[in-house]
Structure formats: C-alpha cells, structure tokens
Scaffold this motif. Structure first.
Motif, PDB file in Angstrom:
ATOM      1  N   LYS A   1       0.847  -1.202   0.000  1.00  0.00           N
ATOM      2  CA  LYS A   1       0.000   0.000   0.000  1.00  0.00           C
ATOM      3  C   LYS A   1       0.876   1.244   0.000  1.00  0.00           C
ATOM      4  N   ASN A   2       0.756   2.089   1.029  1.00  0.00           N
ATOM      5  CA  ASN A   2       1.530   3.331   1.073  1.00  0.00           C
ATOM      6  C   ASN A   2       2.645   3.280   2.102  1.00  0.00           C
ATOM      7  N   SER A   3       3.056   2.085   2.478  1.00  0.00           N
ATOM      8  CA  SER A   3       4.088   1.952   3.512  1.00  0.00           C
ATOM      9  C   SER A   3       5.198   1.013   3.062  1.00  0.00           C
ATOM     10  N   CYS A   4       6.353   1.202   3.689  1.00  0.00           N
ATOM     11  CA  CYS A   4       7.511   0.340   3.457  1.00  0.00           C
ATOM     12  C   CYS A   4       7.846  -0.356   4.770  1.00  0.00           C
ATOM     13  N   TYR A   5       8.109  -1.656   4.703  1.00  0.00           N
ATOM     14  CA  TYR A   5       8.383  -2.452   5.900  1.00  0.00           C
ATOM     15  C   TYR A   5       9.784  -3.045   5.764  1.00  0.00           C
ATOM     16  N   SER A   6      10.627  -2.724   6.755  1.00  0.00           N
ATOM     17  CA  SER A   6      12.019  -3.180   6.735  1.00  0.00           C
ATOM     18  C   SER A   6      12.300  -4.035   7.961  1.00  0.00           C
ATOM     19  N   GLN A   7      12.850  -5.223   7.756  1.00  0.00           N
ATOM     20  CA  GLN A   7      13.232  -6.103   8.853  1.00  0.00           C
ATOM     21  C   GLN A   7      14.720  -5.897   9.137  1.00  0.00           C
ATOM     22  N   LEU A   8      15.033  -5.524  10.382  1.00  0.00           N
ATOM     23  CA  LEU A   8      16.421  -5.314  10.758  1.00  0.00           C
ATOM     24  C   LEU A   8      16.996  -6.607  11.315  1.00  0.00           C
ATOM     25  N   SER A   9      18.284  -6.789  11.140  1.00  0.00           N
ATOM     26  CA  SER A   9      18.937  -7.996  11.655  1.00  0.00           C
ATOM     27  C   SER A   9      19.201  -7.855  13.151  1.00  0.00           C
ATOM     28  N   GLY A  10      19.263  -8.983  13.843  1.00  0.00           N
ATOM     29  CA  GLY A  10      19.581  -8.982  15.260  1.00  0.00           C
ATOM     30  C   GLY A  10      18.352  -8.831  16.136  1.00  0.00           C
TER      31      GLY A  10
END
Length: 269
Positions: A145-154
């Motif tokens: 949609k209108n969002s970005c989802y980022s998975q961080l390590s750790g």
C-alpha cells in the motif's frame, strides 16, 4: 459820440456784470452749495482709461473662463477614458485568473492521473522484480500500500528497537487498519516488537488490540512494563527489556514517473 459817454457805457456794463456775478454767488450761497465747475480734459481722460481697463479685465476673465471650461471638459473626457480602460483591464485580469485557475486544476488532475498510472505500473513491475528501480521504498524493504516495511537484523529490547527505527526516519511496526492487519497476519511473523503503548500486565490480546496507539516518549520504567509483539495472528506482551526482532515501518515515497517510463518496453512507449 464823446469819450465821456463811451466811458460811462463801459463802466455801466462792468458794473452790471459785477452785480450779476454777486447775485449768482448769493443765490448759490443761499442754496447751500457751490455751482460745480465744468470737468477738465484730464478728468475725461482718466475716466476713459478706467473704462477701457474694466473692459479689458472683463474680456480677460471671459477668456480665462472659456479656457477653464475647455480644460475641465477635456480632463473629464480623459478621466472617463481612463476609467473605461481600468475597468477593461480589471475584467481581462479576472478572466485571465479564471482561465489560469481552470488550467491549473486540469494540470493537477492530469498530474494525479499520471501519478496513479505510474504507481499501478510500478506495482506490476515490483511484483515481477522486487528490487525494481521504481520501487518507492529503501532497498531490502517490502512495499505494501503506502508503507515500506524493513526487517532489521539482530535482536534488541523494545526501547532500543524503537530508537533504531527512529534513526531511519521510521517507527516500529504499527497496525493502523484491517488491511495492514491482514498483511501482517499473512506473514505469520512471530516475536517482532510492535509500536504499541507499553502496559503493566501481560494479558493476551485479540485482533482489535493490534491497532496501534500513539506512543509518546515519557518517563516509563520499562523494566517493569510489558511491550507488545507479534505472535502469529495475535499480539502478546513481554517484558520490554527482553530482546526480540525488529520491523520498521515508514511512509512510501511517491513513485517517480520517469523511473517507470524509462523501464517500459519500447513498444509500450
């Protein structure tokens, strides 16, 4: 005639004239005034000069009056012409402003339409190539949609995770509507911190509790608080000092139309 007779006649005439003058003088004194003497030549000249001056003055006033009237009439005509020109200019400016407003709205509508088309095309390209250049999200993130989802390590504590997301101009994952809820549920992700308000107990939540509340930085003693995290299709609470996974959420940028057009096949241009 003898000389004596002539002298007597002359004497009698002079005496008569003298008596006549005295009689006229006495009559004049009796009437209370003197008989005016006839006006002299210089007095006639002065009167004539003053009369001429008065006539010249009247003529000058007449000429000045005519000039004033003519000038006033001319200025009134000019004033009316200027007023007409002013009204015409104002009307032209109003029409031009109206035209510009209509043109601006048309351009805005066309721009919005082009933006929507570019976004739709980019989503199709993104479905085929997740890291396509047109994607309006950081590399490695997921666009929904209108969002970005980022998975961080750790793994990190809730507070540290919130700080890491903030450093990326993002926030911890927030569930703002049913659409996002379904997206997160489809991932079946566990143990990701959520941007929910810390609480004092560990009561298990339901789907409604996924809806994130606004978190305001305060003097929470997080060592005694419990923070929300994903647990499949539910939300669970754990001590905020535990370490869990991090997912940051940020608003997607606008799709750049040029980035879409430059990657279309030549036959579609």
């Amino acid at each position: 005639m003898s000389e004596e007779i002539v002298e007597e006649i002359v004497y009698a005439n002079l005496k008569f004239e003298d008596s006549d003058k005295k009689e006229k003088t006495q009559k004049s004194d009796k009437c209370g005034g003197k008989v005016p003497s006839a006006p002299s030549h210089s007095q006639h000249k002065r009167v004539l000069t003053l009369t001429l001056l008065c006539l010249l003055l009247l003529a000058g006033l007449g000429v000045l009056g005519g000039i004033f009237y003519t000038t006033l009439e001319t200025e009134m005509i000019k004033s009316n012409q200027l007023q007409s020109i002013k009204e015409e200019l104002q009307e032209n400016i109003s029409l031009q402003m109206m035209h510009n407003l209509i043109t601006s709205k048309k351009i805005g509508n066309l721009s919005a339409m082009l933006q929507n088309i570019a976004t739709q095309l980019c989503r199709e390209l993104y479905g085929k190539e997740p890291e396509h250049k047109c994607k309006p999200c950081p590399k490695g993130s997921e666009w929904h949609k209108n969002s970005c989802y980022s998975q961080l390590s750790g793994l990190e504590t809730w507070q540290k995770s919130e700080m890491l997301c903030s450093a990326r101009n993002a926030s911890l994952l927030k569930i703002k509507n049913k659409n996002v809820l379904e997206f997160i549920k489809s991932k079946k992700q566990r143990n990701y911190w959520l941007g929910l308000l810390p609480r004092k107990d560990t009561e298990m939540g339901n789907e409604k509790m996924f809806l994130s509340e606004e978190f305001e930085r305060s003097t929470y003693d997080l060592s005694k608080m419990y923070c929300g995290h994903t647990d499949g299709i539910y939300v669970s609470y754990a001590n905020c000092n535990q370490k869990k996974r991090i997912m940051c959420e940020e608003t997607a940028s606008k799709v750049q139309v040029e980035s879409v057009l430059s990657h279309l096949p030549e036959g579609d241009m």
